[in-house]
Design a protein around this motif. Structure first.
Motif: not given
Length: 397
Positions: A59, A62, A66, A77, A82, A85, A88, A131, A188
């Motif tokens: 995390l 992530v 960002a 992004s 994504y 993300n 993750c 996120s 995401n």
């Protein structure tokens, strides 16, 4: 061995603490076989807290992505960010479910495990919020504040309920944390496939793109952006969870008025988030550096949540007056006073001074957060004669 955060009585109670979790949600039951299989893949030498830390580290990645690729959280992004993300979030969810199973496999269950697990979760909720704000491209907006509150308030109230009812319940009906995490993964993944702009189109635009038809008037709903609908639909179950937490404590055999007073730190933390969003110079700091802003406010929330978790585990009183929240009323007062000024020269001077105050307070929050975490971990490790991130060789003890 009494510490600043845990009394001698609390440390004694810690030895006899038994964790009691709530029921599984629908997806918990579906995923449990997979989680058991994953646990069997872990080496027996891997400490459960290390499993938790690996998940939380995903995390943190992530948030770092960002900050690098979408520092204003406007949905800018690349698609692969994504996708990462979503992966993750999946790893975090899996590790968060597996750490307890690993503890039972290795015979290393301890109160520190619950503290470490839920402590990481308390920070992880805010990382997930980063996120979501990025995926939906809200930037430093009111909807961003709503998303943050949607994950923070229920988390705190779940810990608050456990402190009074002695059962940690993180779901309402068949909807719980796991369902919310899958929704976050889905958002995401959709941004990775269709681009984050997908969520910025209106209902009418989506229908026109899919069917080529013009959507008839729906009382203004056709002009609503998908991302706005996602915020309010996604926030429905967390809102119900928060309400059910309050109802559960109300129905329990506790002094409800006193219990409500113990939520004051939460509302102060939420209050300063809102004040910094709408009042200068906090507003400018939030707009310029939204990711650090959200992370620091997350540390404030995590610290307050962790104090409740420690109080529950150690059977001690939840501290109402905490150093980390004492400056908040003063800071909010300064913000209101600054925004009521009409003299431009005086206002600019005060604005620069207040910006410095906010930065200093942010640094204080970071220091206090890590001081608490390290102090509590060290105290419990010494008390129980265990290591935090490794499994102690019992032959040598």
């Amino acid at each position: 061995m009494e510490t600043h955060y845990i009394s001698r009585q609390g440390l004694d109670a810690l030895r006899n603490y038994k964790y009691k979790g709530g029921e599984y949600s629908f997806l918990d039951l579906q995923m449990n076989g997979f989680w058991l299989w994953c646990a069997e893949l872990l080496p027996m030498s891997m400490a459960p807290n290390l499993v938790t830390l690996v998940g939380t580290g995903h995390l943190l990645l992530v948030v770092m992505l960002a900050q690098i690729f979408d520092p204003q959280l406007l949905g800018e992004s690349p698609w692969w960010v994504y996708a990462i993300n979503a992966w993750c979030l999946f790893v975090y969810q899996t590790m968060d479910a597996v750490d307890g199973k690993q503890a039972r496999r290795t015979g290393t269950s301890s109160p520190l495990g619950q503290l470490f697990d839920h402590g990481c979760d308390s920070m992880g909720t805010t990382f997930i919020a980063v996120s979501l704000v990025s995926v939906l491209g809200f930037g430093a907006s009111t909807n961003a504040i709503i998303i943050i509150a949607t994950v923070q308030i229920p988390f705190y109230l779940c810990q608050w309920e456990e402190n009074h009812v002695h059962v940690l319940r993180a779901q309402v009906g068949n909807f719980g944390v796991t369902e919310g995490q899958f929704l976050s993964m889905g958002l995401n993944l959709s941004a990775a496939v269709f681009g984050s702009v997908f969520w910025q189109q209106t209902v009418a635009e989506l229908v026109n793109t899919v069917s080529g038809l013009d959507l008839p008037g729906l009382g203004g709903l056709e002009d609503a952006e998908l991302r706005t609908i996602a915020v309010y639909v996604g926030g429905f179950f967390p809102f119900l969870l928060a309400m059910s937490n309050v109802i559960a404590v109300f129905k329990s055999n506790v002094n409800f008025a006193r219990a409500l007073i113990l939520t004051i730190p939460l509302w102060l933390q939420q209050g300063i988030q809102v004040a910094l969003h709408v009042l200068s110079p906090g507003k400018e700091l939030f707009e310029t550096h939204p990711v650090p802003f959200i992370v620091i406010m997350g540390m404030l929330h995590s610290h307050l949540s962790n104090r409740i978790i420690v109080a529950s585990v150690c059977h001690i009183e939840i501290p109402l007056l905490q150093k980390i929240i004492m400056p908040i009323p003063f800071i909010i007062g300064l913000l209101v006073h600054e925004n009521s000024h009409t003299n431009a020269a005086s206002k600019m001077a005060d604005k620069n001074t207040l910006a410095t105050v906010l930065i200093v307070y942010g640094a204080f929050v970071v220091f206090q957060y890590f001081h608490f975490v390290l102090s509590v971990i060290n105290s419990i490790c010494l008390l129980l004669d265990i290591n935090c991130l490794t499994i102690k060789d019992k032959k040598k003890t």
